[in-house]
Design an enzyme around this catalytic site. Structure first.
Site, PDB file in Angstrom:
ATOM      1  N   PHE A 149       0.811  -1.220   0.000  1.00 55.87           N
ATOM      2  CA  PHE A 149       0.000   0.000   0.000  1.00 55.87           C
ATOM      3  C   PHE A 149       0.845   1.272   0.000  1.00 55.87           C
ATOM      4  CE2 PHE A 149       1.087   0.056   4.479  1.00 55.87           C
ATOM      5  CZ  PHE A 149       1.144   1.409   4.765  1.00 55.87           C
ATOM      6  N   LYS A 173      -1.238  -7.255  -9.098  1.00 56.33           N
ATOM      7  CA  LYS A 173      -2.171  -7.413  -7.975  1.00 56.33           C
ATOM      8  C   LYS A 173      -1.740  -6.360  -6.943  1.00 56.33           C
ATOM      9  CE  LYS A 173      -2.929  -8.612  -4.286  1.00 56.33           C
ATOM     10  NZ  LYS A 173      -3.314  -7.593  -3.267  1.00 56.33           N
ATOM     11  N   GLU A 176      -4.959  -3.784  -1.844  1.00 53.92           N
ATOM     12  CA  GLU A 176      -6.402  -3.520  -1.840  1.00 53.92           C
ATOM     13  C   GLU A 176      -6.741  -2.278  -1.023  1.00 53.92           C
ATOM     14  OE1 GLU A 176      -4.623  -5.843  -0.496  1.00 53.92           O
ATOM     15  OE2 GLU A 176      -5.563  -6.853   1.216  1.00 53.92           O
ATOM     16  N   ARG A 177      -5.715  -1.707  -0.318  1.00 52.61           N
ATOM     17  CA  ARG A 177      -6.006  -0.546   0.534  1.00 52.61           C
ATOM     18  C   ARG A 177      -6.022   0.759  -0.261  1.00 52.61           C
ATOM     19  NH1 ARG A 177      -1.753  -1.973   5.081  1.00 52.61           N
ATOM     20  NH2 ARG A 177      -1.845  -4.172   4.574  1.00 52.61           N
ATOM     21  N   SER A 226       5.392  -6.915   3.460  1.00 53.67           N
ATOM     22  CA  SER A 226       6.005  -7.250   4.752  1.00 53.67           C
ATOM     23  C   SER A 226       6.798  -8.562   4.635  1.00 53.67           C
ATOM     24  CB  SER A 226       4.908  -7.369   5.803  1.00 53.67           C
ATOM     25  OG  SER A 226       3.939  -8.297   5.370  1.00 53.67           O
ATOM     26  N   CYS A 281       9.593   1.875   3.451  1.00 51.92           N
ATOM     27  CA  CYS A 281      10.538   0.797   3.776  1.00 51.92           C
ATOM     28  C   CYS A 281      11.946   1.344   3.903  1.00 51.92           C
ATOM     29  CB  CYS A 281      10.497  -0.281   2.718  1.00 51.92           C
ATOM     30  SG  CYS A 281      11.155   0.291   1.160  1.00 51.92           S
TER      31      CYS A 281
HETATM   32  P1  NAD Z   1       1.607  -6.547   3.152  1.00 51.08           P
HETATM   33  O1  NAD Z   1       2.617  -7.623   3.275  1.00 51.08           O
HETATM   34  O2  NAD Z   1       0.466  -6.520   4.106  1.00 51.08           O
HETATM   35  O3  NAD Z   1       0.924  -6.589   1.682  1.00 51.08           O
HETATM   36  C1  NAD Z   1       1.687  -6.660   0.516  1.00 51.08           C
HETATM   37  C2  NAD Z   1       0.884  -7.391  -0.553  1.00 51.08           C
HETATM   38  O4  NAD Z   1       0.654  -8.732  -0.137  1.00 51.08           O
HETATM   39  C3  NAD Z   1      -0.483  -6.767  -0.831  1.00 51.08           C
HETATM   40  O5  NAD Z   1      -0.736  -6.779  -2.217  1.00 51.08           O
HETATM   41  C4  NAD Z   1      -1.431  -7.674  -0.070  1.00 51.08           C
HETATM   42  O6  NAD Z   1      -2.708  -7.739  -0.652  1.00 51.08           O
HETATM   43  C5  NAD Z   1      -0.744  -9.017  -0.133  1.00 51.08           C
HETATM   44  N1  NAD Z   1      -1.035  -9.862   1.028  1.00 51.08           N
HETATM   45  C6  NAD Z   1      -1.325  -9.432   2.288  1.00 51.08           C
HETATM   46  N2  NAD Z   1      -1.530 -10.483   3.093  1.00 51.08           N
HETATM   47  C7  NAD Z   1      -1.353 -11.604   2.356  1.00 51.08           C
HETATM   48  C8  NAD Z   1      -1.415 -13.001   2.634  1.00 51.08           C
HETATM   49  N3  NAD Z   1      -1.696 -13.464   3.845  1.00 51.08           N
HETATM   50  N4  NAD Z   1      -1.162 -13.866   1.640  1.00 51.08           N
HETATM   51  C9  NAD Z   1      -0.859 -13.416   0.406  1.00 51.08           C
HETATM   52  N5  NAD Z   1      -0.797 -12.099   0.079  1.00 51.08           N
HETATM   53  C10 NAD Z   1      -1.037 -11.204   1.040  1.00 51.08           C
HETATM   54  O7  NAD Z   1       2.412  -5.159   3.156  1.00 51.08           O
HETATM   55  P2  NAD Z   1       1.834  -3.687   3.228  1.00 51.08           P
HETATM   56  O8  NAD Z   1       1.314  -3.440   4.596  1.00 51.08           O
HETATM   57  O9  NAD Z   1       0.946  -3.424   2.074  1.00 51.08           O
HETATM   58  O10 NAD Z   1       3.164  -2.843   2.997  1.00 51.08           O
HETATM   59  C11 NAD Z   1       4.031  -2.481   4.035  1.00 51.08           C
HETATM   60  C12 NAD Z   1       5.211  -3.424   4.107  1.00 51.08           C
HETATM   61  O11 NAD Z   1       5.902  -3.443   2.875  1.00 51.08           O
HETATM   62  C13 NAD Z   1       6.235  -2.988   5.134  1.00 51.08           C
HETATM   63  O12 NAD Z   1       6.705  -4.124   5.805  1.00 51.08           O
HETATM   64  C14 NAD Z   1       7.332  -2.359   4.291  1.00 51.08           C
HETATM   65  O13 NAD Z   1       8.617  -2.365   4.875  1.00 51.08           O
HETATM   66  C15 NAD Z   1       7.289  -3.231   3.091  1.00 51.08           C
HETATM   67  N6  NAD Z   1       7.891  -2.567   1.936  1.00 51.08           N
HETATM   68  C16 NAD Z   1       9.093  -3.037   1.501  1.00 51.08           C
HETATM   69  C17 NAD Z   1       9.716  -2.438   0.423  1.00 51.08           C
HETATM   70  C18 NAD Z   1      11.039  -2.941  -0.082  1.00 51.08           C
HETATM   71  O14 NAD Z   1      11.397  -2.631  -1.208  1.00 51.08           O
HETATM   72  N7  NAD Z   1      11.767  -3.708   0.703  1.00 51.08           N
HETATM   73  C19 NAD Z   1       9.093  -1.352  -0.207  1.00 51.08           C
HETATM   74  C20 NAD Z   1       7.867  -0.912   0.262  1.00 51.08           C
HETATM   75  C21 NAD Z   1       7.263  -1.538   1.338  1.00 51.08           C
END
Ligand code: NAD
Length: 499
Positions: A149, A173, A176-177, A226, A281
């Site tokens: 998100f 994909k 969704e937020r 994450s 991040c």
């Molecule tokens: P998230 O892990 O909740 O979601 C990321 C994606 O995974 C979304 O598209 C979501 O729909 C999907 N997802 C969520 N739960 C899932 C599940 N149980 N099974 C399969 N898919 C699922 O992350 P977020 O809250 O959207 O983003 C924040 C996180 O992303 C933080 O941890 C941040 O550090 C990380 N981030 C990392 C980078 C990098 O390049 N390292 C860059 C940006 C954000």
């Protein structure tokens, strides 16, 4: 109620699964839209569509594919304000920061205009008698991106621009937020001349993600989010035989040496610790001053700056420092960490937990928090908070500070502030973290370098954007050829060597 539909085959497509998610206005807490959550069969239909469209796109010469990117860049400039507005409205970040989100993606689209050059193979003439060898980079087929998100414009573009310009079709994909901007980007790609079916946006949750990971026609998956989900996607995708790269969470340290320019370091910490409410991040979440005197000076200068940060919705003007967190869950999680930090014995120098904004009492605004005397065993140090919370861990020596960052499980970004070139050199060389800043707090590499963390911040062996993206989204084929020279030779029974 507004809905944010899927985008499949060059058209907006309403969801048919019967499942959907709320999209909130983080400043008010109101539901502002609904986003459909795709079923496996909806996803399969999109993949089928993409698979059918891909060969013709791959056969188009790379210059023509690059021209689509060129036009896309123009359209991003044209619609910059519209995109940034939609982004701020769903994410909550300030309007200038939302533009930055779009621009950091646009820069990767610009890099992709160089595809004809970046896709060139190698050639050896006369590798053996009458034998030439050449290698080509070919697209993989249908690839997918699963994005978070916090950068709803930048990260989708980091994924689909290189994948598509290499000749692949793509299933995005997005989170969704905040799903509106990814949809707008896909429509702009169509307007830029991309054939239908090459870029598809399929909204969804775990069901759609699992559908992507298990589908035999998805050849590669790029994920950002994450760490727990990154590892899950990596493991399941690899087990299904796909090429997978996953980028996860972070805990970025900034080491402040006694010789650092203290005002510069404070400015850097304020921007990188609290910008976008810490939902980056590459945010700095741990300040590590070296020596008691440095620490005292740092905290003394930081505290009034943290207290005076302007927190408001993006509509309040461009001088807002940061806005609300993305959801109530995010708010509860961040507040829970601050409570835990207090319980665990850290000194909460600035407490933003009671922050409230008149007229926006139901929004997800969290005031800026500053901790001092944080130690390695505390949850606020070990875990990613992803909010406007900066922890200060005091180190006695440079070696202790270096060891802190090196021992942490995350390895996305790190920074050192010093005037001493020798220390900076030693630090950059020894640190086991993927992106390093020297007097630069958020060292996000530019589009023509690559982006990626080490340790539990990254899974897979190639980084995002830059030359690595062209390697990730293509595979190499090597052709050894010999043309008849006029003399027919008989069959050879000994393995050929090039002597
Ligand atoms: P998230 O892990 O909740 O979601 C990321 C994606 O995974 C979304 O598209 C979501 O729909 C999907 N997802 C969520 N739960 C899932 C599940 N149980 N099974 C399969 N898919 C699922 O992350 P977020 O809250 O959207 O983003 C924040 C996180 O992303 C933080 O941890 C941040 O550090 C990380 N981030 C990392 C980078 C990098 O390049 N390292 C860059 C940006 C954000």
């Amino acid at each position: 109620m507004k809905t944010v539909p899927h985008y499949i085959g060059g058209k907006r497509v309403e969801g048919t699964s019967g499942r959907s998610a709320d999209v909130f206005n983080p400043a008010t807490g109101e539901v502002q839209a609904q986003v459909p959550l795709a079923s496996k069969s909806e996803l399969d239909a999109a993949i089928e569509n993409a698979k059918a469209a891909q060969p013709a796109w791959a056969a188009m010469n790379p210059q023509k594919r690059a021209r689509v990117m060129m036009k896309f860049v123009d359209l991003l400039h044209r619609d910059m304000d519209k995109l940034a507005e939609a982004l701020s409205a769903e994410h909550g970040k300030t309007f200038p920061d939302a533009k930055g989100d779009v621009i950091r993606g646009l820069e990767v689209a610009e890099f992709c205009i160089g595809a004809p050059h970046l896709l060139k193979g190698e050639f050896t003439e006369g590798a053996g008698s009458g034998i030439d060898i050449h290698s080509v980079r070919q697209p993989l087929g249908v690839c997918a991106g699963i994005t978070p998100f916090n950068f709803p414009a930048m990260i989708p573009m980091w994924k689909f621009c290189p994948a598509i310009v290499c000749g692949n079709a793509f299933i995005l994909k997005p989170s969704e937020r905040d799903p509106s901007v990814p949809l707008m980007l896909a429509e702009l790609m169509t307007e830029a001349g991309l054939p239908d079916g090459i870029l598809n946006v399929v909204h969804g949750d775990k069901e759609a993600v699992d559908g992507i990971l298990d589908h035999e026609d998805i050849m590669a998956v790029g994920f950002v989010g994450s760490t727990a989900i990154a590892e899950y996607v990596y493991t399941r995708g690899c087990a299904a035989g796909k090429r997978v790269q996953c980028f996860g969470g972070a805990k970025n340290h900034m080491i402040i040496m006694p010789d650092a320019d203290m005002d510069q370091a404070v400015d850097a910490l304020i921007g990188s610790g609290y910008g976008a409410a810490g939902e980056r991040c590459m945010a700095i979440s741990v300040a590590v001053p070296v020596g008691e005197e440095t620490a005292d000076k740092l905290v003394e200068k930081l505290a009034p700056r943290v207290e005076s940060l302007k927190i408001a919705p993006y509509t309040a003007g461009d001088d807002v420092d940061f806005g609300p967190l993305v959801t109530q869950d995010a708010y509860n999680r961040v507040k829970g960490y601050v409570d835990a930090g207090v319980k665990e014995g850290a000194s909460l120098v600035v407490d933003g937990r009671d922050f409230s904004l008149q007229g926006y009492e139901d929004g997800y605004f969290m005031g800026a928090c500053l901790f001092d005397n944080v130690t390695k065993d505390m949850s606020i140090y070990k875990e990613e908070i992803f909010g406007p919370v900066l922890s200060t861990v005091r180190a006695k020596t440079y070696e202790e500070a270096l060891d802190l960052a090196m021992s942490h499980e995350y390895g996305n970004g790190v920074a050192i502030f010093t005037r001493d070139g020798d220390t900076a050199r030693d630090f950059s060389s020894r640190i086991n973290i993927g992106m390093v800043g020297v007097n630069v707090p958020i060292p996000v590499p530019l589009a023509y370098y690559t982006f990626g963390g080490w340790k539990r911040s990254g899974f897979g062996d190639l980084n995002q954007h830059g030359p690595d993206a062209f390697r990730f989204y293509t595979r190499t084929k090597t052709v050894t050829s010999r043309w008849p020279s006029g003399t027919k030779e008989g069959a050879e029974f000994v393995i050929p060597t090039m002597n």
